[in-house]
Scaffold this motif. Sequence first.
Motif, mmCIF file in Angstrom:
data_model
loop_
_atom_site.group_PDB
_atom_site.id
_atom_site.type_symbol
_atom_site.label_atom_id
_atom_site.label_comp_id
_atom_site.label_asym_id
_atom_site.label_seq_id
_atom_site.Cartn_x
_atom_site.Cartn_y
_atom_site.Cartn_z
ATOM 1 N N ILE A 1 -10.961 9.262 9.951
ATOM 2 C CA ILE A 1 -9.608 9.273 9.182
ATOM 3 C C ILE A 1 -9.443 7.971 8.548
ATOM 4 C CG2 ILE A 1 -7.125 9.309 9.467
ATOM 5 C CD1 ILE A 1 -9.014 11.888 10.332
ATOM 6 N N TYR A 2 -9.816 6.824 8.992
ATOM 7 C CA TYR A 2 -9.647 5.702 8.030
ATOM 8 C C TYR A 2 -10.156 5.762 6.784
ATOM 9 C CZ TYR A 2 -9.699 0.691 7.094
ATOM 10 O OH TYR A 2 -9.480 -0.694 6.607
ATOM 11 N N GLU A 3 -11.441 6.031 6.870
ATOM 12 C CA GLU A 3 -12.339 6.117 5.548
ATOM 13 C C GLU A 3 -12.011 7.339 4.605
ATOM 14 O OE1 GLU A 3 -14.325 4.051 4.432
ATOM 15 O OE2 GLU A 3 -14.222 2.716 6.445
ATOM 16 N N LYS B 1 -7.996 -2.788 3.483
ATOM 17 C CA LYS B 1 -7.753 -2.739 4.909
ATOM 18 C C LYS B 1 -6.320 -2.730 5.237
ATOM 19 C CE LYS B 1 -8.672 -4.852 9.478
ATOM 20 N NZ LYS B 1 -7.134 -5.289 9.902
ATOM 21 N N ALA B 2 -5.396 -3.801 4.694
ATOM 22 C CA ALA B 2 -4.073 -3.779 4.637
ATOM 23 C C ALA B 2 -3.365 -2.396 4.246
ATOM 24 C CB ALA B 2 -3.511 -4.974 4.000
ATOM 25 N N LYS B 3 -3.841 -1.972 3.266
ATOM 26 C CA LYS B 3 -3.196 -0.696 2.529
ATOM 27 C C LYS B 3 -3.406 0.575 3.326
ATOM 28 C CE LYS B 3 -3.516 -2.519 -2.018
ATOM 29 N NZ LYS B 3 -3.932 -2.376 -3.795
ATOM 30 N N ARG C 1 -3.998 10.056 2.070
ATOM 31 C CA ARG C 1 -5.236 9.732 1.000
ATOM 32 C C ARG C 1 -4.594 9.932 -0.242
ATOM 33 N NH1 ARG C 1 -10.458 13.597 0.943
ATOM 34 N NH2 ARG C 1 -9.019 14.740 0.087
ATOM 35 N N ALA C 2 -3.623 10.684 -0.764
ATOM 36 C CA ALA C 2 -2.950 10.881 -1.771
ATOM 37 C C ALA C 2 -2.080 9.679 -2.200
ATOM 38 C CB ALA C 2 -2.418 12.373 -2.240
ATOM 39 N N LEU C 3 -1.137 9.349 -1.177
ATOM 40 C CA LEU C 3 -0.187 8.392 -1.526
ATOM 41 C C LEU C 3 -0.641 7.192 -1.665
ATOM 42 C CD1 LEU C 3 2.554 9.555 0.916
ATOM 43 C CD2 LEU C 3 2.717 9.494 -1.521
ATOM 44 N N ILE C 4 -2.242 6.835 -1.022
ATOM 45 C CA ILE C 4 -2.457 5.569 -1.046
ATOM 46 C C ILE C 4 -2.804 5.003 -2.700
ATOM 47 C CG2 ILE C 4 -5.001 5.846 -0.670
ATOM 48 C CD1 ILE C 4 -4.691 3.655 1.511
#
Length: 397
Positions: A118-120, A135-137, A170-173
């Motif tokens: 999920i992180y990746e 990482k922070a984002k 994933r879209a919002l980041i």
Amino acid sequence: MSQLAEDAPSSEPAEAPTAAASDPSYDGLRLQRLTKSFGSGFTAVDALDLDVPRGSFFALLGPSGCGKTTTLRMVAGLETPTSGSITLSGQDITFAKPYRRPVNTVFQSYALFPHLDIYENVAFGLRRRRAKEVKAKVEAMLDLVELTSQARKKPAQLSGGQQQRVALARALINEPEVLLLDEPLGALDLKLRRAMQIEIKRIQTEVRQTFIHVTHDQEEAMTMADTVAVMNAGVIEQMGAPAELYENPRSTFVANFLGQSNLISGTVVSRSSDVTTVDMHGIQVSVPSGRTHVDGDRGWVGIRPEKVLIGEEGAELDAPGNTIPGGVISDVSFVGVSTQYLVRMPWGQELQVFSQNTGRTRMFRTGERVELSWRPEYAFLLDQAQDASAGAQRDGQ
């Protein structure tokens, strides 16, 4: 990388672009005379004009084939308009490539990478762009969608609702100006879908980005959106706040598509600045002028089933002004929070009545004679030239 960049536009070349309707003073999304026709002569979207304010939660609502998804795909860059223009923050993006638009899409299918955790999955777009502070984002985004504890799981280990939140993250980041939601909850069961409606609205409120949600589910649109545009046959039938559309529909299509409506034939007797008086099969009823949407003398008197009170013959019902005697119960359905009646009226029409099961009134039986009543301020009047069944949901739809 935006999910849009993974898809290629699938349409015929457009005609010469129209003059760009650039307006630097408008910072939202603007569609002007947007049209999409296909080779068969079918026009999916017909000269659509629409402004979506920046930071709003906007829904395009309508049945299959109404043009809502085609509109979304043109905004995304996955379909090329036949004519018209699309501007975002004053910039013309009508013919911009999908990956050059500050727009991301979340699809019903999630489209997560199964081999990445999920992180990746969430970090994917940032890494492709070689962004800083990944990482922070990512941690902030996982916190927003409440999936911090699931960061090292694979998509297959998550529920459908959790996977949808990963797709949102994933879209919002990528910080799009507009997030497009294409039937995002269609694959979820009813209980989870309702929970996700609240969750997506919470996320939109926190990030304050523009969300455009395409759906055929009226409850979904009305629960989540600030503004709803009801589409039919490539055009917008009516647009406004959910409560406004439901309480004061301006066409039979909207009246039937958003919930259910009783539509009863009537003739206008008189008009004043405040009230329209209508003869409805020999009974005079009143409709507020602000809810009268007919210029001629023939109309459909509309009333929502839950606004109708039902009582025994001669009973005094708490809805002065419009009382209709002579009804006979033809069907009774107990659905828990309410009892739904069909009542055959003297002129032969069956009206729907939804009576809340508060315990204050008894349940009626099939064949009993009853009276109906409603407060005039709840009624509306529509043009009788319109099809009374337009927009009605049928079994299988």
